[in-house]
Design a protein around this motif. Structure first.
Motif, short mmCIF file in Angstrom:
data_model
loop_
_atom_site.label_atom_id
_atom_site.label_comp_id
_atom_site.label_asym_id
_atom_site.label_seq_id
_atom_site.Cartn_x
_atom_site.Cartn_y
_atom_site.Cartn_z
N ALA A 78 -7.15 8.57 0.59
CA ALA A 78 -6.14 9.42 1.21
C ALA A 78 -5.64 10.47 0.22
N PHE A 79 -5.44 10.04 -1.03
CA PHE A 79 -4.93 10.98 -2.03
C PHE A 79 -5.89 12.13 -2.26
N ARG A 80 -7.19 11.83 -2.11
CA ARG A 80 -8.15 12.91 -2.37
C ARG A 80 -7.97 14.04 -1.38
N SER A 81 -7.66 13.69 -0.12
CA SER A 81 -7.57 14.75 0.88
C SER A 81 -6.15 15.08 1.25
N TYR A 82 -5.31 14.05 1.38
CA TYR A 82 -3.95 14.26 1.87
C TYR A 82 -2.98 13.51 0.97
N PRO A 83 -2.54 14.13 -0.13
CA PRO A 83 -1.69 13.41 -1.09
C PRO A 83 -0.41 12.86 -0.47
N ILE A 84 0.18 13.62 0.47
CA ILE A 84 1.44 13.15 1.07
C ILE A 84 1.18 11.84 1.81
N VAL A 85 0.09 11.84 2.58
CA VAL A 85 -0.24 10.63 3.32
C VAL A 85 -0.48 9.47 2.36
N GLY A 86 -1.16 9.78 1.27
CA GLY A 86 -1.39 8.73 0.28
C GLY A 86 -0.08 8.15 -0.22
N GLY A 87 0.88 9.05 -0.51
CA GLY A 87 2.18 8.58 -0.98
C GLY A 87 2.87 7.72 0.05
N LEU A 88 2.82 8.16 1.32
CA LEU A 88 3.46 7.38 2.37
C LEU A 88 2.78 6.02 2.52
N ALA A 89 1.45 6.02 2.36
CA ALA A 89 0.73 4.75 2.49
C ALA A 89 1.16 3.78 1.40
N VAL A 90 1.32 4.28 0.19
CA VAL A 90 1.77 3.41 -0.89
C VAL A 90 3.18 2.90 -0.59
N LEU A 91 4.00 3.80 -0.04
CA LEU A 91 5.36 3.41 0.31
C LEU A 91 5.34 2.29 1.36
N THR A 92 4.40 2.41 2.31
CA THR A 92 4.31 1.38 3.34
C THR A 92 4.07 0.01 2.73
N ALA A 93 3.29 0.00 1.66
CA ALA A 93 3.05 -1.29 1.00
C ALA A 93 4.36 -1.89 0.51
N ALA A 94 5.28 -1.02 0.05
CA ALA A 94 6.58 -1.54 -0.40
C ALA A 94 7.39 -2.06 0.78
N ILE A 95 7.30 -1.38 1.92
CA ILE A 95 8.03 -1.86 3.11
C ILE A 95 7.46 -3.21 3.55
N THR A 96 6.12 -3.30 3.48
CA THR A 96 5.48 -4.57 3.82
C THR A 96 6.05 -5.68 2.95
N THR A 97 6.17 -5.40 1.66
CA THR A 97 6.76 -6.37 0.76
C THR A 97 8.13 -6.79 1.26
N THR A 98 8.92 -5.79 1.66
CA THR A 98 10.28 -6.08 2.05
C THR A 98 10.33 -7.05 3.22
N TYR A 99 9.57 -6.76 4.29
CA TYR A 99 9.73 -7.64 5.45
C TYR A 99 9.15 -9.03 5.20
N LEU A 100 8.08 -9.09 4.43
CA LEU A 100 7.54 -10.42 4.16
C LEU A 100 8.46 -11.22 3.26
N MET A 101 9.00 -10.54 2.23
CA MET A 101 9.87 -11.26 1.31
C MET A 101 11.16 -11.70 1.99
N ARG A 102 11.65 -10.85 2.89
CA ARG A 102 12.85 -11.25 3.64
C ARG A 102 12.57 -12.52 4.43
N ALA A 103 11.41 -12.53 5.10
CA ALA A 103 11.07 -13.72 5.90
C ALA A 103 10.97 -14.95 5.00
#
Lengths: 210, 644, 102, 495
Positions: free
Chosen positions: D410-435
């Protein structure tokens, strides 16, 4: 003289009514047709056709319009006999025969039996609006379309041919042997089906009949 | 010695993480079958690491001559982990190890503190549930930490980076029956993960610019100016975000005080000596690149400065003995980042080393206190020097080192940082930093006085207290020794003794080797400020709790602000509750109402309603159907007519 | 000689009248009768074609024969159904046999 | 892979069907026999899958183990080889076949405790399995679509009969959405047939034939919508949470684990490989949809309380990564997408297995109802924590290696999307860790003291998946070496 014979009054009425109708319509028409033939406007076979056609159409109209069911059934008989006459005009005596025997005899009789058994007196009262106007409109359009269609066709000027009886039998029982057998089976199935359908086991009779 | 170093050297650096991994696997699967649940395996693993580290140091010296470091080919052990190749295209993730002086500083800290903590834990954790599991996770942590500092590839470094985060999560949540521990573990993991978003983005940005994950290749490319300056700044700041998360710098420092829910020895190893300095290690590793992007360096400087000051001020009022130490750790990490921010990598790494020893010592000492009394609020301690002489003595040594009193290790490294700051940054930075050092001395004095001096305030806890077993005091004594003498490493003579001519400056600051020297003017200023701090602390707290309470009433508002940690936790919690969960609520509502009920169910309902209206065409009356059929015939015949 | 159009027209009219009967009548038996009219109309067409145009093979005749046969079978079966309906409902009004609605 | 290995590919389709037929013959009350038969057949399928994966050779050929038996040809529109039973695999399908084998094995095991109509369950389950294998190994579009539908249809009964909670609703919604999704696929298949005009459904021929660029631009979105529905692509994801919440354990496992990947695979095969120019044109749209789905699913998951709903939205989020990877149209991103299919399949199968193991006892899946489950079910909790870590992309587990490829792509073509995708991984962490923090740790709730630890069968099933997750996470090159060369043959693909 007539009154001595113990017939129902209804029968009386049919005879008289039928006689008056035939007299009122048939006699002037007959005169007109005979006159036309005499002056050479139409040929004799055409005259016969018209007579038959008038019987057919009047019978059909009676069949679909008369409120009394028995009257309608008798009108149907007239139509079917008229059709048989037309078959003769078309040189197919065998079919005319079959028509009279099967239809005029069998089918109409069957229908009358049905009438009697179902105790159907008149065309039942309409419950929620008739679709007669729609039917009339539709049928007129349809007849119009058909007639336009067949008149627009180029039929040439063919003549009717006699169908040789032997040839007809030949074809029917050689080439169409299989369909004949299938039709036989069909009849068998139909009769069996009718029997099964009408036959009621004692336990599923309606309550009133017990 | 040289003979063995041929067989075990930097080429065999993979052994470092491998040994504790083996220990982790054996303990976690077979701990029920092993005697003492296999704790000895963890200790054996740590001993092995120490041994291999020594061999590596010996081997490393072979590449260090003429005042220059010559890594050569021997330094990297690599195999292809992921390889996608096509015509003139190659995507490669290698596993490689890279050892240089920075790694070696880390290795020394990890191996010594790790061993001490492992030995200490056999006493501290004695008889607890999940005793073996604790040692397994400890081994896992050490493995990940060693991989982190030896990896030559950014991806593997990230892997280890997350691995230490996992071990930290597991150890903070070791007493998961306590809801607070579970929450603290969650907080630590999520907060560091937020920083890791930046780290991963930074790694990928660097890969995009250079086409490689190899750290040395990236550094070479970045310093040679191949990468645009703005781009490089963004990438390096993204890397720094990871360091902020892991090293608990402002604004992501909030997890570290809560992380004290974990077992105290684990706090000593992970949240004081090793894992939290991973961020420092990362920035130090990339220090040549930060030389190029000065904006990023300034960001590091001021982040560190702010963190150092804020954390020190919070440490002044914290009542939990471990939390005081946690704030102190955050503050000291701030010092290291300030050093990195002014380009003094050597000073930073030196402080990493000394801090590892004295902070581990302090944590283990506090663990000894907690073990003995079962209490950790300083208000309820006091006078413990009578009951726990060894603990008290070593704790005081550690405190002196932390406060920056001369001779002790902390003095030398802190002095180096102050010295570096004075020559590279504005006087403002120097003044704030010196003030922070003063605060450090004050809260350290407070901690020592309230814990070990005065009258005992919780009689039952005091009566119950006793000196800890030798498995715990031995590491304390050893670390006490190191906290005293490790500062002398700064002198050239000592450095030469260990084979590094020129002292630690040569060891860690490769590009501009210069020897450390003590500028006595600065040193005296630092000493005076530290001593002032100690005296202020003594004046306020030497009598026991009464004065402490008086100190609290000096300015209630300020006290409340500090106790509540500048309300940052509340702010974050508010942001999470209001903004994040609010947004999540909106999205969930959107999904439920708009997408599902309107879009999907609504579509189905529309079709259902349509069908409901349409069903009345089915009158059940045969003539109606016949009419329809007839109409169809009419249409067909009209079509035929139209054709004819 | 009679032109073929005469027969065809008559057949069309007969078919139409039969259809009208089917659509407008309510009694099942009357509907059956109207169906017979339609069949007769069709048969006229078949036979006209057979004797005018298909002089060698006259397939239309055979077809008409089959139509008559099938009509007979149909009437038999249909009457059975009507009888059954009548027994169940005491009526032969098709409008009242509308259980198959919505 | 030698040509004769094609028989193993046919065996992959025949074995489950044969098992289904055998099960039909066995009387329902012979539970032991049913269990034995399914045990054997699932093991055989597993080993055949592993063999197929291992036997795939790196000789550079596109399709391997190709076997073709013409069925209908030279009639009407059909020309030479019009419709033929043709099998063969490339690197992508090799890894997906392996995934299917791995997921079906524990799926079979955990189903043995079903009490209600066990035999019928397995008949449908194996028909479904045959469909899934068929989609992966068949190389004829006609049979491919047949297999695609075969994989979907048993799902309705499996959920409606053996499901839980709102099972009728879930089953119907799932079925109707997926069936609606197969309509555009159907259209696209016949359009492709007509466009190529060689009168054949042979995929190899269709792949190599030239297709008009406008045609590709028109029909690629149809494929994406159709297959995307099965792959739970935003905004066609709505069946996923409800369907998963309603489905029985093994069905959730196979559905989220494999069947959703059938959808994503459809985009690879029918979309990117068949219509590369269309894929290039629509790539940005696919990336946008994918990143929306990833963020959207992750944020929605923050507010879910039902464990299976949580996993349903989590799946939406993780499948979003797959679409991002596919949309990047570069070899790293697409490899990452296929890796993510495998990784998510393993991880989510493990999740559903674990949730099923608990739900069978507690009949409750609401996270706030639980607390301190680790006390009552320690081994189960260890597995669950492991699955969560795999899900949030912890390096060393399968999720990371897939996600990092997608991020890079994603970063190769769409850096913003790549950044958002990495951010999503952090959100994933949040909901799993909360559970985890809420329900698994903390003080144990005595209400659930009656909960038992997982059975040994469930533990073995989970262990199989854990082993696969670790293997993929630590040693990904067997997968990457198969996937990347196959994908890099797509014309126009950015390297």
């Amino acid at each position: 003289m007539l009154k001595r014979i113990p017939l129902p009054a209804q029968f009386d009425r049919i005879i008289i009514g039928g006689g008056i109708t035939v007299g009122a319509i048939g006699v002037p028409l007959g005169i007109v047709l005979v006159t036309l033939v005499a002056f050479g406007v139409i040929s004799a076979p055409e005259m016969v056709f018209f007579v038959a056609a008038i019987i057919v159409i009047l019978g059909a109209l009676g069949c679909v319009l008369l409120p009394n069911i028995v009257h309608a059934a008798l009108s149907l008989t007239a139509t079917l006999i008229g059709v048989a006459a037309l078959y003769l005009l078309l040189m197919s005596e065998f079919l005319a025969l079959v028509q009279v025997l099967v239809y005029g005899g069998g089918v109409v009789l069957l229908l009358l039996f049905g009438l009697m058994m179902t105790n159907a007196q008149d065309d039942p009262v309409v419950t929620d609006g008739s679709q007669k106007p729609f039917a009339f409109l539709l049928v007129s359009l349809l007849i119009g379309t058909f007639i336009t269609l067949l008149l627009s066709g180029d039929w040439g000027n063919p003549t009717a041919h006699v169908v040789p009886f032997e040839l007809f039998g030949e074809r029917l029982f050689r080439e169409f042997a299989l369909p004949i057998i299938i039709v036989a089976v069909l009849l068998d199935v139909a009769i069996t089906g009718a029997l099964v359908n009408v036959h009621t086991a004692s336990n599923d009779l309606p309550e009133e009949s017990e | 010695m040289p003979d063995i170093s041929v067989t075990i050297g930097m080429q065999q650096a993979w052994l470092l993480p491998a040994m504790p991994v083996v220990a982790f696997l054996i303990i976690s699967f077979f701990r029920k079958l092993l005697p003492r649940e296999g704790d000895f395996l963890a200790i054996i693993g740590m001993l092995g690491i120490l041994l291999v580290t020594l061999f590596i140091i010996v081997d490393f010296q072979g590449f260090f001559h003429d005042g220059e470091f010559h890594p050569g080919e021997a330094n990297v052990y690599a195999f292809d982990w992921v390889r996608i190749s096509a015509d003139n295209f190659l995507f490669l993730i290698e596993f490689s190890t890279y050892i240089d002086a920075i790694s070696i500083v880390m290795l020394i800290a990890i191996s010594i503190v790790g061993l001490m903590v492992a030995i200490y834990s056999t006493g501290y954790m004695q008889g607890e549930d999940r005793y073996g599991w604790y040692f397994a996770v400890l081994s896992l942590f050490v493995a990940a930490m060693l991989l982190l500092v030896t990896s030559g590839s950014l991806v593997w470094m990230y892997l280890a980076w997350e691995g230490v985060g996992l071990a930290s999560y597991l150890l903070i949540g070791h007493y998961w029956e306590r809801q607070s521990a579970a929450e603290a573990a969650k907080k630590a993991f999520i907060t560091t993960r937020v920083g890791d978003v930046g780290l991963l983005i930074g790694i990928i940005l660097l890969w995009k610019a250079t086409g490689s994950f190899d750290i040395q290749t990236i550094i070479a490319a970045a310093t040679s100016g191949q990468i645009g300056e703005t781009y490089l700044t963004v990438a390096m700041l993204a890397l720094f975000a990871g360091a902020v998360g892991k090293s608990a710098q402002f604004p992501l420092h909030v997890w570290l005080p809560d992380a004290m829910e974990g077992p105290t020895p684990a706090s000593a190893l992970i949240h004081a000596a090793t894992m939290v300095v991973a961020g420092v290690y990362l920035i130090a590793r990339f220090s040549p690149v930060y030389e190029v992007v000065l904006v990023a360096r300034d960001v590091i400087l001021y982040t560190g400065l702010l963190t150092a000051f804020l954390a020190a001020s919070m440490g002044l009022v914290a009542s939990d003995i471990k939390r005081v130490l946690a704030f102190s750790t955050i503050s000291q990490l701030g010092f290291m980042f300030v050093a990195l921010g002014v380009g003094a990598v050597g000073a930073a790494m030196f402080h990493v080393l000394t801090h590892a020893f004295f902070k581990a010592l302090l944590f283990l000492g506090s663990g000894s206190v907690i073990h003995a009394t079962g209490r950790q609020e300083v208000e309820y301690l006091g006078g413990l020097r009578h009951k726990q002489p060894i603990t008290a003595a070593t704790f005081i040594i550690g405190s002196l080192a932390l406060a920056g009193i001369p001779i002790f290790a902390g003095f030398w490294s802190k002095d180096e940082i102050l010295h570096a700051v004075s020559s590279y940054a504005s006087p403002f930075v120097y003044i704030v930093l010196a003030g922070t050092a003063l605060l450090t001395a004050i809260y350290t004095t407070r901690l020592v006085l309230l814990t070990f001096f005065g009258d005992p305030r919780d009689r039952s806890a005091f009566d119950h207290a006793h000196e800890s077993p030798s498995s715990m005091t031995l590491p304390l004594l050893l670390l006490g020794l190191l906290a005293t003498v490790s500062g002398f490493f700064v002198f050239d003579a000592v450095g030469n003794l260990f084979g590094f001519s020129g002292g630690i400056g040569y060891l860690v600051y490769l590009h501009h080797p210069h020897s450390f020297h003590i500028d006595w003017a600065f040193a005296s200023v630092a000493t005076v400020s530290s001593l002032t701090g100690v005296i202020i602390g003594w004046v306020y707290w030497h009598g026991g709790a009464e004065r402490a309470i008086k100190a609290r009433t000096w300015s209630p508002d300020l006290h409340a602000l500090l106790v509540n940690r500048y309300y940052l936790d509340e702010l974050y919690q508010g942001i999470i509750n209001r903004v994040v969960l609010g947004l999540a609520g909106i999205v969930a509502w959107f999904d439920k109402k708009i997408v599902n009920e309107t879009g999907v169910d609504g579509g189905a309902q529309f079709i259902g309603y349509f069908g409901y209206r349409l069903k009345f065409l089915q009158t059940g009356k045969i003539p109606n159907y016949a009419l329809g059929i007839a109409a169809g015939i009419l249409v067909l015949s009209v079509m035929v007519l139209a054709r004819a | 000689m009679i032109p073929i159009e005469y027969f065809l027209t008559l057949g069309a009219i007969l078919f139409g009248l039969g259809l009208f009967g089917v659509l407008s009548r309510r009694s099942a038996i009357l509907i059956l009768m109207a169906v017979e009219l339609m069949l007769a109309g069709v048969s006229i067409n078949f036979i006209a074609f057979a004797s005018y145009l298909d002089t060698d093979a006259f397939s239309g005749l055979i077809f008409a024969l089959f139509v008559i046969t099938v009509a007979a079978a149909e009437v038999g079966l249909a009457l059975g159904i009507v009888l059954r309906l009548f027994r169940e409902r005491r009526t032969s009004n098709v409008d009242e046999a509308s259980d198959m609605r919505w | 892979m030698t040509e004769n290995d094609g028989y193993f590919l046919i065996a992959l389709i025949v074995l489950p069907l044969l098992s289904a037929v055998c099960l039909m013959i066995i009387p329902s009350k012979e539970r032991t026999l049913i269990v034995g038969l399914t045990a054997i057949s699932s093991l055989v399928m597993f080993f055949v899958s592993v063999y197929v994966f291992m036997a795939y050779s790196f000789d550079g050929s596109t399709f391997q183990g190709v076997k073709s038996y013409p069925w209908v040809e030279n009639i009407g529109l059909l020309g030479e080889n019009g419709i033929s039973l043709k099998v063969g695999i490339d690197g992508v399908t090799a890894s997906l076949v392996l995934l299917t084998g791995i997921v079906v094995l524990p799926g079979t095991w955990v189903s043995w405790k079903i009490q209600h109509r066990l035999k019928d369950f397995f008949i449908l389950f194996y028909i479904l399995t045959a469909g899934v294998y068929g989609v992966f190994v068949l190389l004829d579009l006609f049979f491919w679509f047949l297999a695609y539908e075969t994989a979907l249809l048993p799902m309705y009964l499996l959920i409606a009969v053996w499901g839980s909670t709102r099972k009728e609703y879930g089953a119907m919604k799932l079925m109707m959405m997926l069936m609606a999704g197969s309509i555009p696929i159907f259209a696209a298949i016949f359009a492709l047939f007509a466009e190529v005009g060689l009168g054949t459904f042979d995929m190899e021929v269709l792949l190599s034939a030239s297709k008009d660029e406008d045609f590709q631009k028109i029909f690629f979105p149809l494929v994406v919508i159709g297959c995307g529905t099965l792959g739970a692509m935003f905004p066609f994801h709505s069946w996923s949470p409800d369907g998963h919440a309603a489905a029985p354990t093994a069905v959730s496992m196979v559905h989220a684990g494999v069947l959703m990947k059938v959808g994503a695979f459809g985009i690879v095969r029918l979309g990117a490989q068949m219509m590369p120019e269309g894929a290039l044109f629509w790539g940005p749209a696919l990336v946008a949809l994918g990143i929306t789905a990833a963020l959207y699913g992750a944020i929605s998951a923050l507010r879910q309380t039902d464990m299976k709903m949580l996993m349903g939205f989590s799946s939406v989020s993780h499948m979003g990564y797959v679409f991002v990877g596919l949309g990047t149209m570069n070899v790293i991103g697409m490899t990452g997408a296929v890796l993510q299919m495998t990784a998510h399949g393993l991880m989510t199968a493990l999740f559903f297995l674990l949730i099923g193991a608990m739900y069978d006892q507690s009949h409750n899946r609401d996270l706030p109802n639980f607390s301190g489950l680790a006390k009552q079910m320690p081994i189960w909790s260890v597995f669950f924590v492991f699955a969560s870590l795999a899900s949030l992309g912890l390096p060393g587990l399968s999720g990371f290696i897939a996600e990092v490829h997608i991020f890079i792509g994603a970063f190769r073509s769409y850096p913003i999307v790549g950044g958002l995708a990495v951010l999503t991984a952090a959100i994933t962490t949040t909901y799993l860790m909360r559970a985890l923090a809420q329900s698994f740790f903390g003080e144990a709730n005595p209400k659930w003291d009656s909960l038992n630890e997982m059975t040994w069968i469930e533990r073995s099933g989970a262990a199989v998946l854990v082993a696969a997750i670790l293997l993929l996470g630590l040693w990904p090159s067997p997968w990457i070496d198969r996937i990347a060369p196959s994908l890099s043959q797509i014309p126009g693909l950015m390297m």
